[in-house]
Write an enzyme that holds these catalytic residues in place. Structure first.
Site, PDB file in Angstrom:
ATOM      1  N   SER A 160       0.992  -1.111   0.116  1.00 45.02           N
ATOM      2  CA  SER A 160       0.063  -0.042  -0.007  1.00 45.02           C
ATOM      3  C   SER A 160       0.582   1.278   0.194  1.00 45.02           C
ATOM      4  O   SER A 160       2.148   1.529   0.235  1.00 45.02           O
ATOM      5  CB  SER A 160      -0.878   0.464   1.196  1.00 45.02           C
ATOM      6  OG  SER A 160      -1.519   1.367   1.561  1.00 45.02           O
ATOM      7  N   TYR A 173      -2.139  -0.741   9.745  1.00 44.38           N
ATOM      8  CA  TYR A 173      -2.207  -0.775   8.944  1.00 44.38           C
ATOM      9  C   TYR A 173      -1.270  -0.342   8.104  1.00 44.38           C
ATOM     10  O   TYR A 173      -0.729  -1.279   7.335  1.00 44.38           O
ATOM     11  CB  TYR A 173      -3.791  -0.257   7.999  1.00 44.38           C
ATOM     12  CG  TYR A 173      -3.501  -0.383   7.098  1.00 44.38           C
ATOM     13  CD1 TYR A 173      -3.978  -1.818   6.356  1.00 44.38           C
ATOM     14  CD2 TYR A 173      -3.296   0.674   5.086  1.00 44.38           C
ATOM     15  CE1 TYR A 173      -4.349  -2.137   4.947  1.00 44.38           C
ATOM     16  CE2 TYR A 173      -3.392   0.576   4.094  1.00 44.38           C
ATOM     17  CZ  TYR A 173      -3.945  -0.175   4.274  1.00 44.38           C
ATOM     18  OH  TYR A 173      -4.208  -1.683   2.488  1.00 44.38           O
TER      19      TYR A 173
HETATM   20  P1  NAD Z   1     -12.007  -5.532   0.444  1.00 43.18           P
HETATM   21  O1  NAD Z   1     -12.044  -5.713   2.099  1.00 43.18           O
HETATM   22  O2  NAD Z   1     -13.410  -4.900  -1.104  1.00 43.18           O
HETATM   23  O3  NAD Z   1     -11.067  -7.066   0.508  1.00 43.18           O
HETATM   24  C1  NAD Z   1     -10.335  -7.755   1.641  1.00 43.18           C
HETATM   25  C2  NAD Z   1     -11.118  -9.275   0.900  1.00 43.18           C
HETATM   26  O4  NAD Z   1     -10.305  -9.572   1.849  1.00 43.18           O
HETATM   27  C3  NAD Z   1     -11.897  -9.386   2.486  1.00 43.18           C
HETATM   28  O5  NAD Z   1     -13.016  -9.881   1.010  1.00 43.18           O
HETATM   29  C4  NAD Z   1     -11.888  -9.816   3.516  1.00 43.18           C
HETATM   30  O6  NAD Z   1     -13.483 -10.513   3.611  1.00 43.18           O
HETATM   31  C5  NAD Z   1     -10.989 -10.777   3.500  1.00 43.18           C
HETATM   32  N1  NAD Z   1     -10.336 -10.989   4.229  1.00 43.18           N
HETATM   33  C6  NAD Z   1     -10.346  -9.901   5.556  1.00 43.18           C
HETATM   34  N2  NAD Z   1     -10.317 -10.789   6.818  1.00 43.18           N
HETATM   35  C7  NAD Z   1     -10.111 -12.126   6.477  1.00 43.18           C
HETATM   36  C8  NAD Z   1      -9.519 -13.240   6.813  1.00 43.18           C
HETATM   37  N3  NAD Z   1      -9.382 -13.314   8.396  1.00 43.18           N
HETATM   38  N4  NAD Z   1      -9.298 -14.580   6.230  1.00 43.18           N
HETATM   39  C9  NAD Z   1      -9.477 -14.557   4.863  1.00 43.18           C
HETATM   40  N5  NAD Z   1     -10.178 -13.023   3.856  1.00 43.18           N
HETATM   41  C10 NAD Z   1     -10.558 -11.841   4.748  1.00 43.18           C
HETATM   42  O7  NAD Z   1     -10.841  -4.166  -0.117  1.00 43.18           O
HETATM   43  P2  NAD Z   1      -9.981  -4.530  -0.881  1.00 43.18           P
HETATM   44  O8  NAD Z   1      -9.437  -2.857  -0.917  1.00 43.18           O
HETATM   45  O9  NAD Z   1     -10.116  -5.521  -1.837  1.00 43.18           O
HETATM   46  O10 NAD Z   1      -8.158  -4.928  -0.764  1.00 43.18           O
HETATM   47  C11 NAD Z   1      -7.648  -5.990  -0.904  1.00 43.18           C
HETATM   48  C12 NAD Z   1      -6.209  -5.790  -0.515  1.00 43.18           C
HETATM   49  O11 NAD Z   1      -5.433  -4.664  -1.433  1.00 43.18           O
HETATM   50  C13 NAD Z   1      -5.737  -5.361   1.192  1.00 43.18           C
HETATM   51  O12 NAD Z   1      -4.897  -6.556   1.152  1.00 43.18           O
HETATM   52  C14 NAD Z   1      -5.971  -4.121   0.852  1.00 43.18           C
HETATM   53  O13 NAD Z   1      -4.852  -3.724   2.816  1.00 43.18           O
HETATM   54  C15 NAD Z   1      -5.179  -3.654  -0.432  1.00 43.18           C
HETATM   55  N6  NAD Z   1      -5.194  -2.313  -0.686  1.00 43.18           N
HETATM   56  C16 NAD Z   1      -6.652  -1.343  -1.034  1.00 43.18           C
HETATM   57  C17 NAD Z   1      -6.208  -0.334  -1.628  1.00 43.18           C
HETATM   58  C18 NAD Z   1      -7.932   0.130  -1.987  1.00 43.18           C
HETATM   59  O14 NAD Z   1      -7.366   1.426  -1.695  1.00 43.18           O
HETATM   60  N7  NAD Z   1      -9.051   0.256  -1.900  1.00 43.18           N
HETATM   61  C19 NAD Z   1      -4.920   0.611  -0.988  1.00 43.18           C
HETATM   62  C20 NAD Z   1      -3.872  -0.579  -1.351  1.00 43.18           C
HETATM   63  C21 NAD Z   1      -3.708  -1.328  -1.214  1.00 43.18           C
END
Ligand code: NAD
Length: 279
Positions: A160, A173
């Site tokens: 991130s 985070y």
């Molecule tokens: P999201 O919340 O839509 O997806 C995250 C998924 O992880 C969800 O389906 C959730 O159920 C699953 N999850 C959480 N805890 C879990 C567990 N213990 N076991 C199994 N599954 C679990 O969020 P997203 O934005 O799609 O995030 C995906 C990745 O991208 C994450 O690592 C997030 O930190 C990273 N990220 C997102 C952004 C953003 O702007 N959205 C930016 C940088 C990094």
């Protein structure tokens, strides 16, 4: 001759005959990942906790002519990951890739502006770090041996911008993702020492994408942007959030032979956020 050269170039990015595991497959970015991976020819194993969404996504991929299997598992529970791995290996034999998409910023790990900085919710921060750090390391430990056995494996972690620049409120985070950056490099060297160039590990650093885990921080109930949402747009040279499909180019490149001399790298997809000084 020309047509032949052209198809070789296209083949560089193919994932045909590969079996790729995606955690967080029921999330917003995960949904985009699994569809792109399938479109590039791989079998996709969707790992998630929401059976309804997971089964729906796997069924959609199959309805488009792809091959997909949903397996329910918590990325923090080794026994559940082991059971998923055993089912996947039993059905498909080798595994060739893992995308660690599960993670995110948990509400209990966020410091609000009116909260005392010296009484932060340590448990909430630990929980957030655990999800982002162990929720990535544990799937690698469990699926890694089957990936190494394939002789052509690629693991992709999700970092991130919070690991590179100071972004207020989510310290757990940011620390979790910073640990992932170190881990990606460390593990890349260790894997290369043991397996040569046959198993690679890299990460993608998304900028800001509107998803479930950050929706309440970035948008109000009426859909308009919060002050924080506006600040992010202001500091992103492209002046917008990313769209999940904009991460898939980097993802397919990292999973395919097109990046076969690339390991331990972090690929930024952030609309210029991390290189911007605002001046
Ligand atoms: P999201 O919340 O839509 O997806 C995250 C998924 O992880 C969800 O389906 C959730 O159920 C699953 N999850 C959480 N805890 C879990 C567990 N213990 N076991 C199994 N599954 C679990 O969020 P997203 O934005 O799609 O995030 C995906 C990745 O991208 C994450 O690592 C997030 O930190 C990273 N990220 C997102 C952004 C953003 O702007 N959205 C930016 C940088 C990094």
């Amino acid at each position: 001759m020309k047509a032949n050269m052209r198809s070789q170039e296209q083949d560089l990015f193919t994932l045909k005959n590969k079996v790729i595991v995606v955690t967080g497959a029921t999330g917003v970015l995960g949904g985009s990942f699994v569809e792109a991976i399938s479109k590039h020819g791989a079998t996709v194993i969707l790992i998630g906790q929401n059976e309804v969404v997971g089964e729906q996504r796997a069924a959609f991929i199959r309805s488009q002519g792809g091959e997909a299997l949903f397996l329910k598992a918590n990325v923090l529970v080794e026994a559940e990951l082991e059971a998923a791995k055993n089912k996947a290996v039993e059905k498909y034999g080798f595994l060739h890739g893992l995308v660690n998409g599960a993670g995110g910023n948990l509400p209990e790990g966020v410091l609000s502006p009116d909260q005392d900085v010296f009484t932060m919710n340590m448990e909430g921060m630990k929980k957030t770090m655990d999800l982002n750090v162990w929720g990535t390391l544990l799937p690698v430990q469990v699926f890694g041996p089957a990936i190494a056995k394939s002789g052509a494996g690629s693991i992709v972690n999700i970092s991130s911008v919070n690991a590179k620049r100071t972004v207020t409120r989510g310290l757990g985070y940011s620390m979790g993702k910073a640990a992932i950056d170190l881990y990606t490099k460390w593990f890349a060297v260790e894997m290369a020492n043991r397996y040569g160039d046959t198993v690679r590990i890299n990460s993608i650093m998304p900028g800001f994408f509107l998803t479930k885990q950050n929706k309440s921080l970035l948008t109000k109930e009426d859909g308009s942007l919060t002050d924080r949402g506006n600040l992010i747009i202001k500091n992103t040279p492209f002046k917008r959030f990313g769209s999940p499909d904009e991460l898939t180019g980097a993802l397919i490149w990292l999973l395919s032979d097109a990046s076969k001399f690339v390991t331990g790298m972090d690929i930024g997809v952030d609309g210029g956020f991390t290189i911007n000084t605002g001046v």
